[in-house]
Design a protein around this motif. Sequence first.
Motif, short mmCIF file in Angstrom:
data_model
loop_
_atom_site.label_atom_id
_atom_site.label_comp_id
_atom_site.label_asym_id
_atom_site.label_seq_id
_atom_site.Cartn_x
_atom_site.Cartn_y
_atom_site.Cartn_z
N GLY A 1 0.81 -1.32 -0.10
CA GLY A 1 -0.09 -0.16 -0.15
C GLY A 1 1.04 1.13 -0.04
O GLY A 1 0.60 2.12 -0.71
N GLU A 2 1.73 1.30 0.62
CA GLU A 2 2.79 2.35 1.02
C GLU A 2 3.48 2.50 -0.47
O GLU A 2 3.54 3.76 -0.77
CB GLU A 2 3.94 2.30 1.88
N LEU A 3 3.93 1.28 -1.29
CA LEU A 3 4.54 1.72 -2.29
C LEU A 3 3.58 2.06 -3.47
O LEU A 3 3.89 3.03 -4.39
CB LEU A 3 5.02 0.34 -2.74
N ALA A 4 2.25 1.66 -3.48
CA ALA A 4 1.55 1.96 -4.41
C ALA A 4 1.19 3.43 -4.45
O ALA A 4 1.14 4.16 -5.41
CB ALA A 4 0.06 1.46 -4.24
N SER A 5 1.08 4.02 -3.27
CA SER A 5 0.92 5.47 -2.82
C SER A 5 1.82 6.21 -3.58
O SER A 5 1.79 7.31 -4.11
CB SER A 5 0.41 5.77 -1.52
N ALA A 6 3.31 5.75 -3.13
CA ALA A 6 4.39 6.52 -3.35
C ALA A 6 4.77 6.65 -4.63
O ALA A 6 5.06 7.78 -5.36
CB ALA A 6 5.52 5.91 -2.46
N GLU A 7 4.36 5.55 -5.78
CA GLU A 7 4.82 5.36 -6.92
C GLU A 7 3.47 5.54 -7.93
O GLU A 7 3.87 5.36 -9.01
CB GLU A 7 5.34 4.17 -7.27
N ASN A 8 2.50 5.71 -7.28
CA ASN A 8 1.07 5.93 -8.15
C ASN A 8 1.12 4.65 -9.02
O ASN A 8 0.67 4.70 -10.29
CB ASN A 8 1.21 7.21 -9.00
N LEU A 9 1.02 3.42 -8.46
CA LEU A 9 1.11 2.32 -9.16
C LEU A 9 -0.36 1.66 -9.02
O LEU A 9 -1.11 1.93 -8.16
CB LEU A 9 1.92 1.45 -8.62
N ARG A 10 -0.57 0.86 -10.01
CA ARG A 10 -1.86 0.18 -10.15
C ARG A 10 -1.90 -0.84 -9.15
O ARG A 10 -0.75 -1.64 -9.02
CB ARG A 10 -2.15 -0.28 -11.66
N VAL A 11 -2.84 -1.34 -8.88
CA VAL A 11 -3.14 -2.68 -7.78
C VAL A 11 -4.28 -3.58 -8.28
O VAL A 11 -5.07 -3.05 -8.80
CB VAL A 11 -3.34 -2.17 -6.25
N GLN A 12 -3.98 -4.68 -8.18
CA GLN A 12 -5.01 -5.80 -8.37
C GLN A 12 -5.05 -7.11 -7.45
O GLN A 12 -3.82 -7.23 -6.81
CB GLN A 12 -4.95 -6.33 -9.66
N SER A 13 -6.25 -7.56 -7.06
CA SER A 13 -6.09 -8.66 -6.17
C SER A 13 -7.48 -9.20 -6.37
O SER A 13 -8.40 -8.82 -7.36
CB SER A 13 -5.93 -8.27 -4.73
N HIS A 14 -7.97 -10.32 -5.22
CA HIS A 14 -9.15 -10.92 -5.30
C HIS A 14 -9.84 -10.56 -4.06
O HIS A 14 -9.00 -10.49 -3.06
CB HIS A 14 -8.93 -12.54 -5.43
N MET A 15 -11.00 -10.07 -3.86
CA MET A 15 -11.67 -9.76 -2.68
C MET A 15 -13.07 -10.27 -2.72
O MET A 15 -14.00 -10.28 -3.57
CB MET A 15 -11.68 -8.22 -3.00
N ALA A 16 -13.64 -10.90 -1.56
CA ALA A 16 -14.75 -11.39 -1.24
C ALA A 16 -15.21 -12.38 -2.39
O ALA A 16 -16.51 -12.17 -2.68
CB ALA A 16 -15.71 -10.11 -0.92
N GLU A 17 -14.42 -13.21 -2.48
CA GLU A 17 -14.88 -14.25 -3.58
C GLU A 17 -15.50 -15.66 -3.35
O GLU A 17 -16.50 -15.83 -3.93
CB GLU A 17 -13.44 -14.59 -4.48
N ALA A 18 -14.97 -16.19 -2.28
CA ALA A 18 -15.62 -17.55 -1.99
C ALA A 18 -15.94 -17.65 -0.51
O ALA A 18 -15.33 -17.07 0.01
CB ALA A 18 -14.87 -18.39 -2.50
N HIS A 19 -16.74 -18.49 -0.10
CA HIS A 19 -17.28 -18.70 1.17
C HIS A 19 -16.05 -19.30 2.03
O HIS A 19 -15.82 -18.76 3.08
CB HIS A 19 -18.53 -19.56 1.35
#
Length: 475
Positions: free
Chosen positions: A222-240
């Motif tokens: 999160g700190e790296l994304a903020s400092a370098e204005n980088l894109r982020v991707q992940s999985h969220m709330a997918e499966a039980h």
Amino acid sequence: MIIRGDLVHCLGLGELEILRDHVLVVSLSGFIGYLGAAHSPESNEILNASEPPIVLERGTFLVPTFCDLHLHAPQFLYQGTGLHLPLMQWLNEYAFKAEESLDADPALAERVYTRLTERLIENGTGAVLLFGTIKVDTNLILAKVMQRAGIRAFVGKLSMDISSRPTYVEPSASTAISSAISFVGSCHSMVAQLPAHERLVEPVLTPRFVPTCSDDLLRGLGELASAENLRVQSHMAEAHDELDFVRRERGKSDMEIFAESRLLTPRTVQAHCTFLDPPSLTDVAKSGAAIAHCPLSNAYFSAKPFRLREALNLGVKVGLGTDIAGGYDIDMMGCMRQAVAVSRMREGDRIMAVAEGRRGQDNGSLAVDWKEALYLATRGGATALDLPAGAGTFAVGAPFDAQCIQLFDSSTGSSVGPLDFFDGTDRMWLTLDMVEKWWCIGDMRNRLAVWVQGKQLWGKELGSRNGIQPIASSV
């Protein structure tokens, strides 16, 4: 490059526009420099004074290329297998093994990724958001192959310092963050010498999902994304099972953890989100993050469908993802159709619940129609990816990312591929019904050519008999 013919695009959700007999001029750098009706004085001047145009015959039209917001590149290795297992078991028995095998074999990685690019292009996908593996060098192979192919590719080196497979994990949060920094720098360096319009590959910070990432790793990313204005991707709330695991181990939802780690930003795309309720979707909209809706893989690995209509109504940025290999079909045409089918089933459930008194009247249909799905696969995906202004449409200043679709051969009157027309093909204009027929049952036999940033990536040097004049290089 000058093209004259019919154009189809979606300016907004459900706003499909057919531009009949228009002239479109593409600059040497691949941007649309002019767009106007062919009978206008400006168009006539261009047609009379410039190079011979590419003329699209009747029954042929241009539509923007598709944007795939969620695809695991190394999992293309075993596409179409292992889908009988629940998510966490499937990851252990298939996904991690395949990713580890590519990290161990650069030659295999290049073969798999090269074939992946060919499949994407022939299916009309011009932009793709990719999950890779944990090894920097293997992800640089993926980036190199995508750049060479001419696809807009957002490449994510996986970050994961927790794993059920001891041989496939980064040793610590600090090592994982250092590795992410190294990949970002190397990926940027790979294209730094190219003109800006030719830099088609970008790095993306990619924490796999909360179960494989420590709090320290997520905060560091999160700190790296903020400092370098980088894109982020992940999985969220997918499966039980994944949600239960996170609650049990961390005492919070994965959405709360991503938010606290500053990983829900306007530069974030989260896949799936099937277990998010309307208040949570409202929070996603406020964060500016986008959601990759993957209807086919949701059918296999989620216990419930994504609330697509609610997300759209709440202003969430949404696009579509094939989710290879959790979804087995790389064709975005299938993904669009599945999104509509799932929404229609949800609407059917709503109607029956109201009729049976299990639910009160509410604010309307949960169904999504084909025009809305086409928007999600083109302009919606481009917006979620924050592509250049106008991307996903035909507009002056937008990159020319397009596919040429042929419904019938005007010289013979014969329909193309799976399409059949019984009322004659001597009509003057492309109609909405004809476009809908292609959307419902068309396939790659209807695709004549694919361009990204003005450069033709796929298709023959087609002659006028096939609906298009020979195409000269535009870059």
